[in-house]
Structures are given as C-alpha cells and as structure tokens.
Design an enzyme around this catalytic site. Structure first.
Site, short mmCIF file in Angstrom:
data_model
loop_
_atom_site.label_atom_id
_atom_site.label_comp_id
_atom_site.label_asym_id
_atom_site.label_seq_id
_atom_site.Cartn_x
_atom_site.Cartn_y
_atom_site.Cartn_z
N GLU A 1 10.60 3.81 -10.68
CA GLU A 1 9.94 3.00 -9.64
C GLU A 1 8.89 3.85 -8.92
O GLU A 1 9.06 5.06 -8.76
CB GLU A 1 11.02 2.50 -8.67
CG GLU A 1 10.55 1.82 -7.41
CD GLU A 1 9.93 0.46 -7.64
OE1 GLU A 1 9.10 0.31 -8.56
OE2 GLU A 1 10.23 -0.47 -6.87
N ASP B 1 10.79 1.92 -0.28
CA ASP B 1 10.43 1.75 1.12
C ASP B 1 11.68 1.28 1.86
O ASP B 1 12.53 2.08 2.24
CB ASP B 1 9.26 0.76 1.15
CG ASP B 1 8.62 0.61 2.51
OD1 ASP B 1 7.64 1.32 2.77
OD2 ASP B 1 9.08 -0.23 3.30
N LYS C 1 10.34 6.78 1.25
CA LYS C 1 10.10 6.86 2.69
C LYS C 1 11.47 6.79 3.36
O LYS C 1 11.97 5.71 3.66
CB LYS C 1 9.25 5.67 3.18
CG LYS C 1 7.85 5.61 2.62
CD LYS C 1 7.10 4.39 3.17
CE LYS C 1 5.78 4.16 2.49
NZ LYS C 1 5.16 2.87 2.85
N ASP D 1 -0.86 0.25 -4.91
CA ASP D 1 -2.02 -0.57 -4.53
C ASP D 1 -2.03 -0.98 -3.07
O ASP D 1 -1.00 -0.97 -2.38
CB ASP D 1 -2.02 -1.85 -5.35
CG ASP D 1 -0.92 -2.81 -4.91
OD1 ASP D 1 0.26 -2.40 -4.89
OD2 ASP D 1 -1.23 -3.97 -4.54
P1 IMP Z 1 10.98 -2.04 -0.75
O1 IMP Z 1 11.66 -3.20 -1.37
O2 IMP Z 1 10.72 -2.22 0.70
O3 IMP Z 1 11.67 -0.72 -1.04
O4 IMP Z 1 9.52 -1.99 -1.34
C1 IMP Z 1 9.24 -1.44 -2.54
C2 IMP Z 1 7.92 -1.94 -3.08
O5 IMP Z 1 6.94 -2.17 -2.05
C3 IMP Z 1 7.35 -0.86 -3.96
O6 IMP Z 1 7.77 -1.03 -5.29
C4 IMP Z 1 5.87 -1.01 -3.78
O7 IMP Z 1 5.39 -1.92 -4.75
C5 IMP Z 1 5.70 -1.59 -2.41
N1 IMP Z 1 5.34 -0.55 -1.41
C6 IMP Z 1 6.13 -0.01 -0.45
N2 IMP Z 1 5.47 0.90 0.28
C7 IMP Z 1 4.22 0.95 -0.23
C8 IMP Z 1 3.03 1.73 0.11
O8 IMP Z 1 3.01 2.58 1.02
N3 IMP Z 1 1.93 1.50 -0.65
C9 IMP Z 1 1.92 0.60 -1.67
N4 IMP Z 1 2.99 -0.14 -2.02
C10 IMP Z 1 4.13 0.03 -1.30
MG MG Z 2 6.76 -1.68 -6.94
#
Ligand code: IMP
Ligand code: MG
Length: 179
Positions: free
Chosen positions: A102, A106, A134, A162
């Site tokens: 991955e 986040d 993060k 992106d």
């Molecule tokens: P989560 O479900 O919040 O962990 O988000 C994960 C997804 O959000 C990742 O696979 C990315 O596609 C997108 N994402 C999270 N943070 C960023 C960032 O800082 N820049 C670009 N895409 C992000």
């Molecule tokens: Mg992603």
C-alpha cells in the site's frame, strides 16, 4: 525542483528519491529474509502503490505472485450507504501467505477493511507493507509489519500518491504548503 504546482496547490520537496529508494530496499531485504521458501502472493493496491510496488518488487528475490487490486466504492442499498469491495483479485489466496503493498496508511480504515475482505479467503497469513505511515492519524489498531517511512500528518503527493488524481508521476515526494 524544490516546489511543484499540482492543480491549485503548491507542494515543497519533502522526501527525495534517493532516500525513498534506500528505505524501499531495506524493506525488500526484510521481506526476502522473512519469506524465504514461502512463495507469497503480493497484492499491490491501486492506484497509489504502482511506483512503490515496481521499485520494491524488483528488489524482492523470493518467488512470488503479484496481483493488482483496488477497493471500489459504490453506493449500495444497505443502511451504512457505502459498500467497498476488493476488485481485480485473480489469485486463489487459500492457504497462501499474502503481502499487501500500500502507498500510505493514514486513518488505517482502508487497510482494516482490506484485511477483513481478504481474510474471507482463508489465506495462511496477511502482512501489510506500506511505503508511508502517518502514526498521528491512525484510528484503528493495525499491525503494519513493513513500513518504509513514518511521516507527520501533512498531505503529500508524488511517487504514486495523488492530489485529486494528479501529481503521481514525480520521482520525489512533496508536502503541501499550507497558505
Ligand atoms: P486511510 O484509509 O485513511 O488509511 O487512507 C488511505 C488512503 O488515502 C491511501 O491509500 C491514499 O490513497 C489516501 N491518502 C492518505 N493520505 C494521503 C496523502 O497524504 N496524500 C495522498 N493520498 C493520501
Ligand atoms: Mg491508496
């Protein structure tokens, strides 16, 4: 280049390519050690992981199958509204060790959901390999076995990641300049 413009936003150089590749190589070496003789199935999550997966897997030298998957969201007719389904999976995971590749974790909700879906196929094991994490944003308990770099809560682009569909095709990673 120290700053780049992606659509309406300006980003500054955050992680240069050399540093990324150094960390990616380290993680590949860990995988080579841990998966010796195990023939894992590597599932790279599109779109964000396409560059990371290409660099990582060229350093991985254990026999493995590689498949690209995507979490497709659509509005369903259930009570929660959104349904997310893993698409593109064309390998039988039964009894296989699986590595998810991955781009960035986040909140961790995407990975938590992915794990839940993949477990239904009874793999032998599932490990997460993330380019970036993060830690300050994580909302769920998640065991991320392989992680190249931990970063602050800033929004970043480049090296596959992106902003609104753009900015994926840079060699370095850039961080949003807050105005
Ligand atoms: P989560 O479900 O919040 O962990 O988000 C994960 C997804 O959000 C990742 O696979 C990315 O596609 C997108 N994402 C999270 N943070 C960023 C960032 O800082 N820049 C670009 N895409 C992000
Ligand atoms: Mg992603």
């Amino acid at each position: 280049m120290q700053t780049i413009q992606v659509k309406d936003k300006t980003f500054s150089l955050f992680i240069p390519e050399e540093k990324i590749l150094r960390e990616v190589k380290q993680v590949a070496m860990q995988i080579n050690k841990d998966f010796e003789g195990k023939e894992p199935v590597v599932l790279a999550v599109l779109n964000g992981s396409f560059i990371f997966a290409a660099d990582l897997l060229r350093e991985v030298n254990v026999p493995c199958e590689i498949s690209f998957v995507k979490l497709a969201s659509y509005q369903g007719v259930n009570t929660t509204g959104e349904i997310r389904e893993v698409i593109g999976l064309n390998v039988d995971l039964t009894g296989r060790p699986v590595i998810i590749v991955e781009d960035i974790v986040d909140t961790g909700l995407t990975m938590a959901h992915m794990l839940e879906e993949l477990k239904k196929q009874n793999p032998a094991s599932i490990d997460i390999c993330a380019l970036l994490l993060k830690p300050g944003k994580l909302q769920v308990e998640l065991d991320i076995k392989y992680c190249c770099l931990q970063i602050p809560n800033d929004f970043i682009v480049g090296y596959g990641l992106d902003y609104d569909g753009y900015g994926r095709n840079t060699r370095d990673i850039y961080s949003l300049i807050q105005n």
